[in-house]
Scaffold this active site. Structure first.
Site, PDB file in Angstrom:
ATOM      1  N   ARG A 268      -7.306 -50.114 -61.308  1.00 50.98           N
ATOM      2  CA  ARG A 268      -6.076 -49.494 -60.778  1.00 50.98           C
ATOM      3  C   ARG A 268      -4.945 -49.687 -61.784  1.00 50.98           C
ATOM      4  O   ARG A 268      -4.157 -48.787 -62.028  1.00 50.98           O
ATOM      5  CB  ARG A 268      -5.705 -50.122 -59.444  1.00 50.98           C
ATOM      6  CG  ARG A 268      -6.357 -49.473 -58.240  1.00 50.98           C
ATOM      7  CD  ARG A 268      -7.869 -49.457 -58.308  1.00 50.98           C
ATOM      8  NE  ARG A 268      -8.448 -48.953 -57.096  1.00 50.98           N
ATOM      9  CZ  ARG A 268      -8.709 -49.712 -56.019  1.00 50.98           C
ATOM     10  NH1 ARG A 268      -8.498 -51.004 -56.037  1.00 50.98           N
ATOM     11  NH2 ARG A 268      -9.218 -49.160 -54.949  1.00 50.98           N
ATOM     12  N   ASP A 297     -13.343 -47.835 -60.697  1.00 44.90           N
ATOM     13  CA  ASP A 297     -12.869 -47.439 -59.365  1.00 44.90           C
ATOM     14  C   ASP A 297     -12.463 -45.975 -59.417  1.00 44.90           C
ATOM     15  O   ASP A 297     -12.639 -45.307 -60.439  1.00 44.90           O
ATOM     16  CB  ASP A 297     -11.706 -48.347 -58.902  1.00 44.90           C
ATOM     17  CG  ASP A 297     -11.767 -48.583 -57.390  1.00 44.90           C
ATOM     18  OD1 ASP A 297     -11.770 -47.584 -56.653  1.00 44.90           O
ATOM     19  OD2 ASP A 297     -11.828 -49.736 -56.960  1.00 44.90           O
ATOM     20  N   HIS A 367     -15.774 -45.249 -54.208  1.00 48.33           N
ATOM     21  CA  HIS A 367     -14.884 -45.677 -55.306  1.00 48.33           C
ATOM     22  C   HIS A 367     -15.351 -45.160 -56.667  1.00 48.33           C
ATOM     23  O   HIS A 367     -15.175 -45.832 -57.682  1.00 48.33           O
ATOM     24  CB  HIS A 367     -14.770 -47.209 -55.332  1.00 48.33           C
ATOM     25  CG  HIS A 367     -13.983 -47.757 -54.173  1.00 48.33           C
ATOM     26  ND1 HIS A 367     -12.628 -47.784 -54.149  1.00 48.33           N
ATOM     27  CD2 HIS A 367     -14.386 -48.278 -52.990  1.00 48.33           C
ATOM     28  CE1 HIS A 367     -12.199 -48.311 -52.998  1.00 48.33           C
ATOM     29  NE2 HIS A 367     -13.260 -48.611 -52.271  1.00 48.33           N
ATOM     30  N   GLU A 432     -16.410 -49.630 -48.573  1.00 49.61           N
ATOM     31  CA  GLU A 432     -15.593 -48.498 -48.142  1.00 49.61           C
ATOM     32  C   GLU A 432     -16.199 -47.126 -48.442  1.00 49.61           C
ATOM     33  O   GLU A 432     -15.503 -46.225 -48.916  1.00 49.61           O
ATOM     34  CB  GLU A 432     -14.200 -48.609 -48.779  1.00 49.61           C
ATOM     35  CG  GLU A 432     -13.456 -49.860 -48.331  1.00 49.61           C
ATOM     36  CD  GLU A 432     -12.050 -49.983 -48.895  1.00 49.61           C
ATOM     37  OE1 GLU A 432     -11.160 -50.369 -48.147  1.00 49.61           O
ATOM     38  OE2 GLU A 432     -11.859 -49.726 -50.106  1.00 49.61           O
ATOM     39  N   TRP A 499     -15.258 -59.740 -47.365  1.00 54.35           N
ATOM     40  CA  TRP A 499     -13.838 -59.524 -47.658  1.00 54.35           C
ATOM     41  C   TRP A 499     -13.042 -59.109 -46.433  1.00 54.35           C
ATOM     42  O   TRP A 499     -11.862 -59.374 -46.344  1.00 54.35           O
ATOM     43  CB  TRP A 499     -13.665 -58.502 -48.783  1.00 54.35           C
ATOM     44  CG  TRP A 499     -14.137 -57.110 -48.472  1.00 54.35           C
ATOM     45  CD1 TRP A 499     -15.415 -56.640 -48.538  1.00 54.35           C
ATOM     46  CD2 TRP A 499     -13.341 -56.002 -48.048  1.00 54.35           C
ATOM     47  NE1 TRP A 499     -15.469 -55.318 -48.183  1.00 54.35           N
ATOM     48  CE2 TRP A 499     -14.206 -54.892 -47.882  1.00 54.35           C
ATOM     49  CE3 TRP A 499     -11.981 -55.828 -47.798  1.00 54.35           C
ATOM     50  CZ2 TRP A 499     -13.743 -53.638 -47.464  1.00 54.35           C
ATOM     51  CZ3 TRP A 499     -11.533 -54.569 -47.391  1.00 54.35           C
ATOM     52  CH2 TRP A 499     -12.409 -53.497 -47.230  1.00 54.35           C
ATOM     53  N   TYR A 524      -6.543 -62.592 -50.777  1.00 56.60           N
ATOM     54  CA  TYR A 524      -6.117 -61.402 -51.534  1.00 56.60           C
ATOM     55  C   TYR A 524      -4.693 -61.637 -52.050  1.00 56.60           C
ATOM     56  O   TYR A 524      -3.734 -61.595 -51.299  1.00 56.60           O
ATOM     57  CB  TYR A 524      -6.176 -60.156 -50.651  1.00 56.60           C
ATOM     58  CG  TYR A 524      -7.528 -59.470 -50.634  1.00 56.60           C
ATOM     59  CD1 TYR A 524      -8.690 -60.161 -50.976  1.00 56.60           C
ATOM     60  CD2 TYR A 524      -7.656 -58.128 -50.296  1.00 56.60           C
ATOM     61  CE1 TYR A 524      -9.926 -59.542 -50.974  1.00 56.60           C
ATOM     62  CE2 TYR A 524      -8.894 -57.498 -50.286  1.00 56.60           C
ATOM     63  CZ  TYR A 524     -10.022 -58.202 -50.622  1.00 56.60           C
ATOM     64  OH  TYR A 524     -11.247 -57.585 -50.617  1.00 56.60           O
ATOM     65  N   THR A 577      -4.827 -54.286 -58.004  1.00 52.07           N
ATOM     66  CA  THR A 577      -3.644 -54.090 -58.857  1.00 52.07           C
ATOM     67  C   THR A 577      -2.947 -52.733 -58.685  1.00 52.07           C
ATOM     68  O   THR A 577      -2.280 -52.283 -59.606  1.00 52.07           O
ATOM     69  CB  THR A 577      -4.045 -54.275 -60.334  1.00 52.07           C
ATOM     70  OG1 THR A 577      -5.090 -53.340 -60.626  1.00 52.07           O
ATOM     71  CG2 THR A 577      -4.484 -55.678 -60.637  1.00 52.07           C
ATOM     72  N   GLU A 578      -3.107 -52.116 -57.516  1.00 51.28           N
ATOM     73  CA  GLU A 578      -2.411 -50.827 -57.330  1.00 51.28           C
ATOM     74  C   GLU A 578      -0.930 -50.934 -57.683  1.00 51.28           C
ATOM     75  O   GLU A 578      -0.379 -50.050 -58.338  1.00 51.28           O
ATOM     76  CB  GLU A 578      -2.522 -50.356 -55.869  1.00 51.28           C
ATOM     77  CG  GLU A 578      -3.886 -49.842 -55.460  1.00 51.28           C
ATOM     78  CD  GLU A 578      -4.792 -50.940 -54.913  1.00 51.28           C
ATOM     79  OE1 GLU A 578      -4.556 -52.137 -55.202  1.00 51.28           O
ATOM     80  OE2 GLU A 578      -5.763 -50.602 -54.213  1.00 51.28           O
TER      81      GLU A 578
HETATM   82  C1  ACM Z   1     -12.372 -54.410 -50.948  1.00 54.78           C
HETATM   83  O1  ACM Z   1     -11.284 -54.985 -50.787  1.00 54.78           O
HETATM   84  N1  ACM Z   1     -12.489 -53.114 -50.708  1.00 54.78           N
HETATM   85  C2  ACM Z   1     -13.554 -55.130 -51.392  1.00 54.78           C
END
Ligand code: ACM
Length: 656
Positions: A268, A297, A367, A432, A499, A524, A577-578
């Site tokens: 990111r 990603d 992703h 996701e 996570w 996180y 790191t967005e």
């Molecule tokens: C994640 O935070 N999608 C692993």
């Protein structure tokens, strides 16, 4: 600047918020046919837009109201809504914006801080504590201090009785020089002696300081690094005398968990090789042994794959004229970068000298937008009419298990990655995967029928089992986020990184998987560190104060002798790191919360004590300053100023 946008939350909805956006033209010229581009990381409901049209690709939104020129010294106003949780932080607002006009000109737009409706203004209090006598973090298993100090000078020497450990001794010498400007010269004294001890466990070490000097005993490179890291934390510098004082002590130490990691997202936001090495070096000081490198990603592919150069020629870059749209920051320019295979070898060697293994993550099958846009001929399923939206608002980011190209891609990428990284592990993501994928792909549906699969999760499992088999053939063990076991296709050899919750780790451990704990709610580090709206970060998983980071205890719901706990390999922190686009912000988000987590990963559970940690941390901040780290001071809530390093190098009042 001639243009400005203001964004205000105007209504809190039962689920979500409604916003008013005002675009001001502060110039003397009217503009017709304008388009406003802005970075905003929540999904804007199309139907909620009061007027105009809006497209959104990931975080990049493009708004136009073609019937309405933007008159000189005037403004236009639109409203829209989002359906996610209400905003509490200024970081949630629009990050950056620019305007394109009918003549094709790009104009910068300044962004005012978002006007929030409900915000907590007061930062939470961190208890004031007395500074501890020593600043050891993580706290060693056992440490006894005696009266007296040993003096190291520029004439001191480090000796090693086994050349295998010379590079750990070199690291210590380099760090002493870097941190205290003391260059040790050899005159034959044995001030610091690295003594090989075959009776200690791999990561165990002993450190003895007395009249005769310093002895570090260990049996491995990493054990000597930990001994050296502890020694550095014991040092007290007298700049005027070019002397380091070390208190007489006996320390015996070994880790609680075998796996102690930190994940950095280089997709990111891109960090230079030097920035990555600087972080790895800091990780060694806190006795971490794993750097989990999130290299691919939707917003960027960062690892050179020689057989597929498009991945980095195209997929490493985003911007107005690139295949990948701009995202998050630097949105009106070309932004990105990648690590060549030579860069990666350099990072791996640097990390190995510091006892740190580097584990690559190639995130599949979700992703994958950067890869798919770089290699459409290989990775796009032309007949797939599925409609989906990923968590980060993409409708085209998932590999298809129904086409051959996907498997050719995996073969090439996993072969080159496995060859490049010596660690016996490759992380394949698996998180996701959007709901709705593959539903309208004839090839995927045919594959499901052939194998009798009844859900897309099984199809995902099918692809991941292929990856697992491929990795096994390359001598690697597969690691994946908790979704990797969905569909029950991968073997119990896969290691699950939980996570979303602790519960996932417990369930997976009960199913027989080894687990690494990385719960978003406590590890996180892109989460804000306080509720104050000016605090940078996001809060979708939680607000993680230093105390919450410290008090995190892996699988605390289970009793201490529950056999399931044997399945815990360890834990790690993560930095997505967005909105972390530069080194100073990276430091601010990581430090000192990483020190709190490192103490849990390394130290004895029975010795954990938040007040005692704070007292040691208070003493330790001078060392973070000396390291040039822009940490968040938990007592003043401020960022360490940029010149702190130089200030502290010139004073000599930090004696114990
Ligand atoms: C994640 O935070 N999608 C692993």
């Amino acid at each position: 600047m001639d243009f400005r946008i203001d964004l205000a939350v105007i209504e809190i909805l039962p689920k979500g918020s409604r916003f008013g956006l005002t675009l001001h033209n502060l110039s003397e010229k009217s503009v017709a046919n304008w388009q406003l581009n802005f970075a905003f990381d929540r999904h804007i409901e199309q139907a909620s837009l009061s007027h105009g049209t809006l497209t959104q690709v990931g975080s990049l939104c493009t708004l136009s109201i073609n019937s309405t020129p933007l008159y000189a010294n005037n403004h236009c106003y639109v409203e829209f809504a989002i359906a996610t949780s209400p905003f509490k932080l200024l970081s949630d607002g629009i990050k950056e914006a620019y305007l394109t006009t009918d003549s094709g000109t790009q104009c910068t737009v300044s962004v005012s801080p978002i006007v929030l409706k409900e915000a907590i203004d007061q930062p939470s209090e961190v208890p004031s504590v007395k500074t501890a006598r020593h600043k050891l973090i993580p706290e060693p298993m056992s440490a006894n201090f005696n009266s007296g100090v040993y003096e190291l000078t520029r004439y001191s020497q480090i000796t090693v009785d086994n050349t295998e450990f010379q590079s750990a001794a070199n690291w210590l010498a380099e760090e002493i020089t870097r941190l205290f400007s003391i260059e040790s010269k050899s005159i034959g004294q044995q001030d610091i002696h690295f003594r090989h001890s075959p009776v200690l466990d791999t990561e165990e070490y002993k450190l003895i300081v007395n009249d005769n000097g310093v002895v570090i005993e260990s049996t491995s490179q990493s054990g000597f690094i930990y001994g050296a890291a502890t020694l550095i934390q014991l040092m007290d510098f007298d700049a005027a005398r070019h002397t380091l004082y070390i208190p007489f002590c006996q320390i015996h130490d070994k880790p609680r968990f075998a796996y102690r990691g930190m994940m950095i997202d280089s997709a990111r936001s891109f960090q230079s090789v030097e920035d990555i090495k600087r972080l790895i070096n800091l990780f060694a000081h806190y006795k971490l042994n794993t750097f989990h490198w999130h290299l691919t990603d939707d917003e960027g592919w960062r690892v050179e794959i020689k057989a597929l150069p498009e991945l980095t020629e195209i997929g490493a870059w985003r911007g107005p004229n690139e295949t990948l749209e701009a995202q998050f920051h630097h949105i009106n320019q070309r932004y990105g970068g990648f690590y060549s295979q030579e860069d990666i070898k350099d990072v791996i060697a640097f990390a190995a000298q510091r006892g740190i293994q580097v584990i690559p993550e190639i995130d599949i099958p979700g992703h994958c937008r950067a890869a798919i846009k770089s290699l459409p001929h290989m990775l796009v399923d032309p007949d797939d009419r599925s409609i989906y939206r990923s968590v980060q608002h993409y409708n085209d980011n998932t590999l298809s298990p129904g086409i051959d190209g996907t498997y050719r891609f995996l073969d090439i990428v996993l072969e080159e990655t496995s060859e490049l990284f010596p660690a016996p592990y490759v992380h394949i993501g698996a998180d996701e995967v959007p709901v709705g994928v593959w539903e309208k792909s004839p090839s995927c549906q045919a594959l499901m029928e052939t194998h009798g699969y009844s859900s897309s999760k099984e199809l995902q499992g099918h692809l991941l089992r292929y990856a697992e088999d491929k990795l096994k053939s390359l001598g690697k063990r597969m690691l994946g986020w908790e979704e990797a076991h969905f569909g029950h296709k991968v073997s119990k050899d896969t290691v699950i990184y939980s996570w979303l919750s602790e519960e996932a780790a417990i369930n997976c451990a009960k199913l027989g998987y080894d687990v690494v704990l990385q719960p978003g709610q406590t590890t996180y580090l892109d989460m804000a560190q306080d509720h104050c709206p000016t605090e940078p970060g996001v809060d979708w998983a939680n607000v993680i104060t230093l105390e919450q980071a410290y008090l995190y205890e892996p699988l605390s719901e289970l009793s201490s002798n529950d056999p399931i706990k044997k399945r815990i390999l360890g834990m790690q922190a993560a930095l997505w790191t967005e909105i972390v686009s530069h080194q100073q912000r990276l430091d601010y988000m990581i430090f000192p919360r990483l020190l709190a987590l490192a103490e849990t990963a390394w130290g004895l559970e029975s010795r954990k004590n938040y007040s005692a940690f704070l007292a040691r941390l208070k003493a330790h901040l001078s060392l973070l300053q000396r390291q040039g780290v822009h940490y968040r001071d938990p007592w003043t809530h401020t960022e360490e100023p940029e010149n702190a390093h130089h200030q502290t190098n010139n004073n000599n009042n930090d004696k114990i």
